[in-house]
Motif scaffolding. Structure first.
Motif, PDB file in Angstrom:
ATOM      1  N   THR A  82       0.817  -1.212   0.000  1.00  0.00           N
ATOM      2  CA  THR A  82       0.000   0.000   0.000  1.00  0.00           C
ATOM      3  C   THR A  82       0.856   1.270   0.000  1.00  0.00           C
ATOM      4  O   THR A  82       1.982   1.281   0.493  1.00  0.00           O
ATOM      5  CB  THR A  82      -0.940   0.043   1.222  1.00  0.00           C
ATOM      6  N   ALA A  83       0.273   2.335  -0.542  1.00  0.00           N
ATOM      7  CA  ALA A  83       0.855   3.676  -0.479  1.00  0.00           C
ATOM      8  C   ALA A  83      -0.284   4.670  -0.654  1.00  0.00           C
ATOM      9  O   ALA A  83      -1.139   4.485  -1.529  1.00  0.00           O
ATOM     10  CB  ALA A  83       1.909   3.878  -1.564  1.00  0.00           C
ATOM     11  N   ASN A 159       3.263  -1.245   4.033  1.00  0.00           N
ATOM     12  CA  ASN A 159       2.894   0.119   3.685  1.00  0.00           C
ATOM     13  C   ASN A 159       4.152   0.941   3.391  1.00  0.00           C
ATOM     14  O   ASN A 159       5.106   0.931   4.174  1.00  0.00           O
ATOM     15  CB  ASN A 159       2.125   0.745   4.855  1.00  0.00           C
ATOM     16  N   PHE A 160       4.155   1.651   2.264  1.00  0.00           N
ATOM     17  CA  PHE A 160       5.319   2.437   1.867  1.00  0.00           C
ATOM     18  C   PHE A 160       4.977   3.922   1.897  1.00  0.00           C
ATOM     19  O   PHE A 160       4.005   4.366   1.305  1.00  0.00           O
ATOM     20  CB  PHE A 160       5.782   2.023   0.467  1.00  0.00           C
ATOM     21  N   ASP A 161       5.832   4.676   2.602  1.00  0.00           N
ATOM     22  CA  ASP A 161       5.578   6.106   2.779  1.00  0.00           C
ATOM     23  C   ASP A 161       6.910   6.856   2.776  1.00  0.00           C
ATOM     24  O   ASP A 161       7.861   6.429   3.448  1.00  0.00           O
ATOM     25  CB  ASP A 161       4.839   6.336   4.103  1.00  0.00           C
ATOM     26  N   ALA A 229      -8.067  -0.729  13.354  1.00  0.00           N
ATOM     27  CA  ALA A 229      -9.146  -1.611  12.901  1.00  0.00           C
ATOM     28  C   ALA A 229      -8.801  -3.082  13.111  1.00  0.00           C
ATOM     29  O   ALA A 229      -9.576  -3.966  12.746  1.00  0.00           O
ATOM     30  CB  ALA A 229      -9.449  -1.354  11.423  1.00  0.00           C
ATOM     31  N   GLY A 230      -7.634  -3.359  13.707  1.00  0.00           N
ATOM     32  CA  GLY A 230      -7.274  -4.729  14.057  1.00  0.00           C
ATOM     33  C   GLY A 230      -6.489  -5.486  13.015  1.00  0.00           C
ATOM     34  O   GLY A 230      -6.400  -6.723  13.079  1.00  0.00           O
ATOM     35  N   LEU A 231      -5.880  -4.780  12.045  1.00  0.00           N
ATOM     36  CA  LEU A 231      -5.065  -5.447  11.035  1.00  0.00           C
ATOM     37  C   LEU A 231      -3.601  -5.044  11.183  1.00  0.00           C
ATOM     38  O   LEU A 231      -3.282  -3.889  11.456  1.00  0.00           O
ATOM     39  CB  LEU A 231      -5.539  -5.083   9.621  1.00  0.00           C
ATOM     40  N   ALA A 232      -2.726  -6.010  10.977  1.00  0.00           N
ATOM     41  CA  ALA A 232      -1.289  -5.759  11.050  1.00  0.00           C
ATOM     42  C   ALA A 232      -0.785  -5.219   9.717  1.00  0.00           C
ATOM     43  O   ALA A 232      -1.174  -5.695   8.655  1.00  0.00           O
ATOM     44  CB  ALA A 232      -0.552  -7.057  11.386  1.00  0.00           C
ATOM     45  N   SER A 233       0.072  -4.224   9.789  1.00  0.00           N
ATOM     46  CA  SER A 233       0.695  -3.655   8.603  1.00  0.00           C
ATOM     47  C   SER A 233       2.073  -3.147   8.985  1.00  0.00           C
ATOM     48  O   SER A 233       2.245  -2.573  10.063  1.00  0.00           O
ATOM     49  CB  SER A 233      -0.154  -2.508   8.037  1.00  0.00           C
ATOM     50  N   GLN A 234       3.052  -3.366   8.119  1.00  0.00           N
ATOM     51  CA  GLN A 234       4.410  -2.921   8.390  1.00  0.00           C
ATOM     52  C   GLN A 234       4.771  -1.767   7.464  1.00  0.00           C
ATOM     53  O   GLN A 234       4.774  -1.906   6.245  1.00  0.00           O
ATOM     54  CB  GLN A 234       5.409  -4.056   8.174  1.00  0.00           C
ATOM     55  N   THR A 235       5.062  -0.603   8.060  1.00  0.00           N
ATOM     56  CA  THR A 235       5.458   0.553   7.265  1.00  0.00           C
ATOM     57  C   THR A 235       6.967   0.549   7.021  1.00  0.00           C
ATOM     58  O   THR A 235       7.753   0.221   7.907  1.00  0.00           O
ATOM     59  CB  THR A 235       5.044   1.856   7.974  1.00  0.00           C
TER      60      THR A 235
END
Length: 309
Positions: A82-83, A159-161, A229-235
């Protein structure tokens, strides 16, 4: 990018609409969707709570309609990269987050050529918050709730930022600090999922022989909305080496700095001056293309593609 001239990178697809995308009055949604269509990528726009999220799927996936049918990869664990494509008013948004969007467009083209079929790329809407808004107002928060109904709770989300300035990869630990204060019944599950994502990112970096990697707290991104919201994401973000070194030293001396970032106290000038310069330049007029370092773009794209491979 086919040229050795660093100024030529915007001449080649998919970057050839980059300057249009960061222009002051750009309709970024229209430019991005037109670019995706021109590249013949398998895409769909899905509106959730008034936010328009743009999905790209592998070529062999059946076209997705906004309503009806089964969402691709239901019950499976694809990579979901994601981005966010929105920006703060008054900023060109070159580093935050236009370049990551175009890097993921490039990644989609590369993965499609490799016939890789275990990924989804999502360009999220409304990562940036206005005064008085909370993380539950982020587009990623309501999107995460929708992802659950699609049966994608097991997706491996990265996730990319701000991935356009520097060559030190910062694997964010901000969610760790938030989880420490959480009273959610799902904390163990989410913590375990984030650890697996982080380990995978580190293994990928090691496989690519990348020795410039730092685990550190970063300013908030879509990962916070996903987490709420209870979801794991790595930035994942990027910093110049000199800034990363100074930041690592600061964290050793100021273990409380992560809490300062999360609480919002970082907006106080006395604390904000401790942030790496690259991060101080985002969300304002200083976030221009002149601060980007295209010589490091290939490494970032390689990391994105190898995460999936």
């Amino acid at each position: 990018m086919k040229s050795n001239n660093l100024s030529d990178w915007v001449k080649y697809a998919p970057y050839d609409r980059f300057f249009d995308f960061i222009s002051p009055n750009a309709d970024r949604y229209a430019i991005l969707t037109a670019r995706i269509d021109a590249l013949k990528l398998n895409s769909a726009v899905i509106s959730v709570a008034g936010n328009r999220h743009i999905f790209i799927f592998p070529p062999r996936q059946k076209p997705l309609r906004e309503s009806g049918g089964t969402f691709p990869f239901k019950g499976q664990s694809p990579f979901l990269l994601t981005a966010h494509y929105d920006r703060v008013a008054g900023s060109s948004g070159a580093n935050d987050n236009s370049i990551a969007v175009f890097h993921l467009l490039n990644t989609a083209l590369i993965l499609a050529k490799k016939n890789s079929n275990n990924w989804i790329i999502v360009f999220t809407d409304k990562e940036e918050l206005s005064a008085g808004e909370s993380f539950e107002d982020q587009g990623s928060y309501t999107l995460a709730k929708k992802i659950k109904t699609w049966g994608l709770e097991k997706a491996k989300m990265f996730n990319f930022d701000a991935c356009g300035t520097g060559d030190v990869f910062i694997i964010s630990t901000t969610t760790d600090h938030m989880l420490k204060k959480s009273e959610s019944s799902n904390i163990n599950r989410v913590s375990s999922a984030i650890k697996k994502l982080r380990d995978h990112a580190l293994v990928t970096a090691n496989n690519l022989r990348m020795d410039k990697v730092l685990l550190a707290p970063t300013p908030f991104s879509d990962d916070i909305g996903f987490l709420r919201a209870g979801l794991a994401s790595q930035t994942v973000t990027v910093l110049p080496a000199q800034e990363a070194d100074k930041y690592e030293s600061l964290l050793r001396n100021r273990p409380d700095f992560a809490d300062i970032i999360i609480s919002g106290e970082i907006k106080v000038p006395a604390e904000r001056r401790h942030l790496p310069e690259t991060w101080r330049c985002i969300n304002n007029a200083n976030d221009t293309h002149s601060r980007l370092t295209p010589e490091h773009f290939p490494q970032t794209i390689k990391f994105m593609t190898e995460l999936v491979n």
